[in-house]
Design a protein around this motif. Sequence first.
Motif, short mmCIF file in Angstrom:
data_model
loop_
_atom_site.label_atom_id
_atom_site.label_comp_id
_atom_site.label_asym_id
_atom_site.label_seq_id
_atom_site.Cartn_x
_atom_site.Cartn_y
_atom_site.Cartn_z
N CYS A 8 32.15 44.64 38.58
CA CYS A 8 31.76 44.04 39.85
C CYS A 8 32.49 44.69 41.01
CB CYS A 8 32.04 42.54 39.84
SG CYS A 8 33.79 42.14 39.65
N GLN A 9 31.96 44.48 42.19
CA GLN A 9 32.67 44.81 43.41
C GLN A 9 32.81 43.52 44.22
OE1 GLN A 9 30.16 47.70 45.47
NE2 GLN A 9 29.49 46.12 46.90
N VAL A 10 33.85 43.49 45.04
CA VAL A 10 34.14 42.26 45.79
C VAL A 10 34.38 42.61 47.25
CG1 VAL A 10 35.64 40.25 45.96
CG2 VAL A 10 35.24 41.29 43.72
N ALA A 18 38.17 43.03 53.46
CA ALA A 18 38.75 43.76 52.33
C ALA A 18 37.65 44.08 51.34
CB ALA A 18 39.84 42.93 51.66
N HIS A 19 37.83 45.19 50.63
CA HIS A 19 36.80 45.65 49.70
C HIS A 19 37.45 46.08 48.39
CE1 HIS A 19 33.25 47.65 48.10
NE2 HIS A 19 33.98 48.76 47.95
N LEU A 20 36.94 45.58 47.27
CA LEU A 20 37.33 46.05 45.94
C LEU A 20 36.15 46.81 45.36
CD1 LEU A 20 39.00 42.80 44.52
CD2 LEU A 20 40.17 44.88 45.24
N PRO A 21 36.28 48.10 45.11
CA PRO A 21 35.16 48.88 44.59
C PRO A 21 34.81 48.46 43.16
CG PRO A 21 37.16 50.19 44.61
CD PRO A 21 37.48 48.92 45.33
N MET A 22 33.67 48.96 42.68
CA MET A 22 33.16 48.58 41.38
C MET A 22 34.17 48.91 40.27
SD MET A 22 30.38 47.13 40.16
CE MET A 22 29.16 47.41 41.45
N ALA A 23 34.48 47.91 39.44
CA ALA A 23 35.39 48.07 38.31
C ALA A 23 35.25 46.86 37.41
CB ALA A 23 36.83 48.23 38.78
N THR A 24 35.81 46.94 36.23
CA THR A 24 35.79 45.81 35.30
C THR A 24 36.92 44.86 35.63
OG1 THR A 24 34.87 47.22 33.55
CG2 THR A 24 35.87 45.14 32.88
N ARG A 25 36.58 43.58 35.83
CA ARG A 25 37.57 42.59 36.25
C ARG A 25 37.30 41.25 35.57
NH1 ARG A 25 36.15 45.28 41.17
NH2 ARG A 25 37.89 46.60 41.87
N LEU A 26 38.30 40.37 35.66
CA LEU A 26 38.18 39.00 35.19
C LEU A 26 37.92 38.09 36.37
CD1 LEU A 26 38.50 36.63 33.14
CD2 LEU A 26 40.98 36.73 33.63
N GLY A 70 34.53 29.36 57.06
CA GLY A 70 33.56 30.44 57.17
C GLY A 70 33.97 31.72 56.48
N GLU A 71 35.12 31.71 55.80
CA GLU A 71 35.54 32.89 55.04
C GLU A 71 34.63 33.04 53.82
OE1 GLU A 71 40.28 33.03 55.53
OE2 GLU A 71 39.49 31.19 54.67
N LYS A 72 34.37 34.29 53.43
CA LYS A 72 33.47 34.53 52.31
C LYS A 72 34.03 35.59 51.37
CE LYS A 72 28.99 33.50 54.53
NZ LYS A 72 27.66 34.07 54.86
N LEU A 73 33.82 35.34 50.06
CA LEU A 73 34.02 36.35 49.04
C LEU A 73 32.64 36.63 48.45
CD1 LEU A 73 37.12 35.38 46.82
CD2 LEU A 73 36.85 37.45 48.18
N VAL A 74 32.18 37.85 48.56
CA VAL A 74 30.88 38.21 47.99
C VAL A 74 31.14 39.10 46.77
CG1 VAL A 74 28.66 39.32 48.36
CG2 VAL A 74 29.76 38.04 50.23
N ILE A 75 30.77 38.61 45.60
CA ILE A 75 30.99 39.32 44.34
C ILE A 75 29.65 39.87 43.86
CG2 ILE A 75 31.85 39.13 41.98
CD1 ILE A 75 33.38 36.57 42.96
N THR A 76 29.55 41.18 43.78
CA THR A 76 28.33 41.84 43.32
C THR A 76 28.55 42.31 41.88
OG1 THR A 76 27.86 42.58 45.56
CG2 THR A 76 26.65 43.66 43.77
N ILE A 77 27.80 41.72 40.95
CA ILE A 77 28.01 41.99 39.53
C ILE A 77 27.01 43.05 39.05
CG2 ILE A 77 27.96 40.99 37.21
CD1 ILE A 77 28.81 38.33 38.48
N GLU A 78 27.56 44.09 38.47
CA GLU A 78 26.72 45.15 37.90
C GLU A 78 26.40 44.87 36.43
OE1 GLU A 78 28.29 49.24 36.78
OE2 GLU A 78 27.14 49.70 38.61
N GLU A 79 27.41 44.34 35.70
CA GLU A 79 27.22 44.07 34.27
C GLU A 79 28.18 42.96 33.83
OE1 GLU A 79 27.38 46.38 29.93
OE2 GLU A 79 28.14 47.36 31.75
N ARG A 80 27.65 41.96 33.12
CA ARG A 80 28.50 40.92 32.55
C ARG A 80 28.83 41.30 31.10
NH1 ARG A 80 26.28 35.10 34.84
NH2 ARG A 80 25.27 35.94 36.71
#
Length: 219
Positions: A8-10, A18-26, A70-80
């Motif tokens: 996912c990316q966050v 802030a941006h977390l690039p695509m990687a495997t995470r918990l 109004g703060e948001k975390l948007v989690i984009t999941i590529e693969e579960r």
Amino acid sequence: MRLVIARCQVDYAGRLTAHLPMATRLLLIKADGSVSIHSDDRAYKPLNWMSPPCWLIEDGDIWTVQNKAGEKLVITIEERLHELKQDLGAEPGLVKDGVEAHLQELLAEHITTLGEGYSLIRREYPTAIGPVDILCRDASGSTVAVEIKRRGEIDGVEQLTRYLELLNRDPLLAPVQGVFAAQLIKPQARTLAEDRGIRCLTLDYDKLRGTESDEFRLF
């Protein structure tokens, strides 16, 4: 509790971005509503998180976590890769070290150890992420949260920081200052606390008990 291991990316949008690039995470979703994102190399500390009160909206592989500010975390999941749900039941609470628990009791009884004009609100003040050891007011009426340790280390400062972040969202308490109190405070912990505007206080256990220490005496 719900655990999801996913690629996912966050993206966080709020007081900053802030941006977390695509990687495997918990992804950790707790019953209290909190959502946190973890990697495999940061011990217990999440890469990003949203504390309650907040809510999670799942739209396919796009998850949006939002709070009242109004703060948001948007989690984009590529693969579960894995998902688990488990009810952990009621938490009996932390059984504290005897000396640490007694320090809390003694400091509450002698609250002016923190300064003239201090008054106790309550011990073990409940929050969504655990109880604050002591909540009190200073001479000006401002709220003060106190975290008590036998040995003051960095993890204790981090714990108090999380409490302060949550308490300062309550308009009835804010602004809330922090005091990190311990019998011994490590230099690294003191540096981190002072950098975050947290006051450090070294506690004399024998003085609080109303007795004089006989350490290093022959008789």
